[in-house]
Each structure stands twice: as C-alpha cells, then as structure tokens.
Design an enzyme around this catalytic site. Sequence first.
Site, PDB file in Angstrom:
ATOM      1  CB  CYS A  12      11.624  18.370  -0.332  1.00 28.87           C
ATOM      2  SG  CYS A  12      10.918  18.047   1.290  1.00 28.87           S
ATOM      3  CG  HIS A  41       2.727  22.889   7.925  1.00 30.32           C
ATOM      4  ND1 HIS A  41       4.065  22.981   8.131  1.00 30.32           N
ATOM      5  CD2 HIS A  41       2.166  22.778   9.143  1.00 30.32           C
ATOM      6  CE1 HIS A  41       4.303  22.917   9.426  1.00 30.32           C
ATOM      7  NE2 HIS A  41       3.176  22.794  10.057  1.00 30.32           N
ATOM      8  CD  GLU A 128      14.176  20.662  10.869  1.00 30.79           C
ATOM      9  OE1 GLU A 128      13.452  20.937   9.899  1.00 30.79           O
ATOM     10  OE2 GLU A 128      15.418  20.846  10.875  1.00 30.79           O
ATOM     11  CB  THR A 166      16.293  20.898   7.287  1.00 31.04           C
ATOM     12  OG1 THR A 166      14.925  20.969   7.675  1.00 31.04           O
ATOM     13  CG2 THR A 166      16.956  19.719   7.942  1.00 31.04           C
ATOM     14  CB  CYS A 194      17.481  20.351   3.587  1.00 33.28           C
ATOM     15  SG  CYS A 194      16.917  19.418   2.213  1.00 33.28           S
ATOM     16  CB  SER A 266       3.941  20.948   2.808  1.00 31.73           C
ATOM     17  OG  SER A 266       3.877  22.339   3.021  1.00 31.73           O
TER      18      SER A 266
HETATM   19 FE1  F3S Z   1      12.557  18.051   2.811  1.00 34.36          FE
HETATM   20 FE2  F3S Z   1      14.004  16.614   4.336  1.00 34.36          FE
HETATM   21 FE3  F3S Z   1      14.990  18.671   3.182  1.00 34.36          FE
HETATM   22  S1  F3S Z   1      11.895  17.086   4.657  1.00 34.36           S
HETATM   23  S2  F3S Z   1      13.337  20.094   3.037  1.00 34.36           S
HETATM   24  S3  F3S Z   1      14.311  16.853   2.153  1.00 34.36           S
HETATM   25  S4  F3S Z   1      15.303  18.079   5.254  1.00 34.36           S
END
Ligand code: F3S
Length: 283
Positions: A12, A41, A128, A166, A194, A266
Amino acid sequence: MEVILAKTAGFCFGVKRAVDKVYEQVDSGKPDVYTFGPIIHNEEVVRDLEEKGIHVLHTEEELCRLTQGTVIIRSHGVSRRIYELMEKNGLEVIDATCPFVKKIHRIVQEAGNRGDTVIIAGSRAHPEVEGIVGWCGGQAWVVENREEAEKLDLEAGAQVTIVAQTTFNYNKFKDLVEIILKKGYNSSVVNTICNATQERQEEASRIAAQADAMIVVGGRHSSNTQKLFEICKKECENTYYIQTFGDLTEHDFQTVRTVGITAGASTPKNIIEEVHTNVRIKF
Ligand code: F3S
C-alpha cells in the site's frame, strides 16, 4: 485457465513509502542505520536489507542501549515515549509512520487532551495499536471482539472517542461500534480504517467469490494477509496462503478454471509477479 490478479495486491502507499525510505538510507551509504522492528512483515525484504547493512532492533531494550546512529520508524508508528527515548539517546530519527496512522495519533491525542476515554478497535498486541495507545494521554481501552465490547463498563454519559486500527475489518468495526453506542456514552466515532485495506479486502472477496481457487500471497506474520486469507476462505473453500510460489507446487489446479490472486500490504511486487507468471505457465 483464467487468472485474475487483484489490482490492489501488494504494497500500500504507506508501506511503499516506508520501504523506499529505508532504501534511500542504503543508497546514502550512512553507517549505523536501524529499523525499529522489521520494516515490513516480509522475511525476504528484511534479509535483503540486513545484507545491505540495515539492522533490525527487535526490542525496546535494544533501542535503549543505542547511543548513536539513525533509527527508522516503520509505517505502524510508535508511541510518544519511544520518540522521547530516541531523542534522549541522541539518535537521528527517520519517521516513516504512515500519514494515516499519524492522523490517528493526532485524533487520540486531542481526545485525551479533552479528557475523553479512547476506545480502539484493534488487536492489542499489534505494534500499531501499542503505538496508538501511547498517544492517548488519558484512559484508553482496546476492544478486539464483541465480548470485549459488551464488557466495557464506563461511567454513564462518559465522553468517548472510538477509533480503529487501520487494518481492522470494516464490518467488525461497525458491529463493535453498534454495541458501544447502545451503552449510552457520549460517543464520537471516527472511522480510521485505511481505504487501502478496505479496497484490498473488498476486491479479494469479489474475486474469491468468482474463483475456483484463490491464492493469497504474504508473510506468515502479516496480520493483514491473515485477514485477507479469512475473507477469501469464506467465499472460496480452495484458498491457499503462500509466502512464495514454491509453497504452491504440491497443489493441483488441474480441474480449476478460474484462479484469483491477491497479496497482503507487505508483499513485494516481484513475489506477486512470480506467482502470477508461474500460475499461468505451470498449471
Ligand atoms: Fe498502508 Fe498506511 Fe493504509 S501503511 S494500509 S496506507 S494506513
């Protein structure tokens, strides 16, 4: 066989930004560069960085012992106390906290300043969430599931701010919020999930529903990949959780007509590409 690769598979925005920041440090040739926890990860990426001289600090004790060098904070973010510790030890800090996580830190800090109790929907042990708790100032509760939400027992009329990790599942968040709202607190709810996660989960679920087999690519310890796997498994019984293409070879796709592929936040692009290409060639 038709292969559908999810558009949202892989890094992401926040993870890409963090990984890029680490590679910038590699290119700068600076000595004594560390990440506080593995940057993502993904064992392969972490190993590659280790070979390029970027070391991982695994615990706060290791960080405490450090008196020189540069520390990169990963996209999960850290508590305020950790920033203070790094400053006290004279370390250079490169902050790769995802801006969406930073926003949660700001929300809970302001809530704490107002005297609100903060409720975080998320996994207590996730870095987090530990970081978010560390910005709350006042009272903070982490709620992982329905039972914990039911059990919440604050003063009647308590002033409450509710946020989410998130990567929390949106439907689960809605459920928990509904339970908490019924308790009659003075609640303000901020959906801090998110979009990247939500979009990846929705797309994965859509593809899994139409696929005969579904492949989820990601690190064993990546919680967002684990969640993707759960979501896909619900729609498609034949869902496989793999780290690299090598994990797939024993499976038989002979009778499969449509294969879907998605990957956690990741998972590097080259690993996704390897799976995508090989599934088409070898099965
Ligand atoms: Fe990635 Fe940031 Fe969303 S790390 S999953 S864009 S909160």
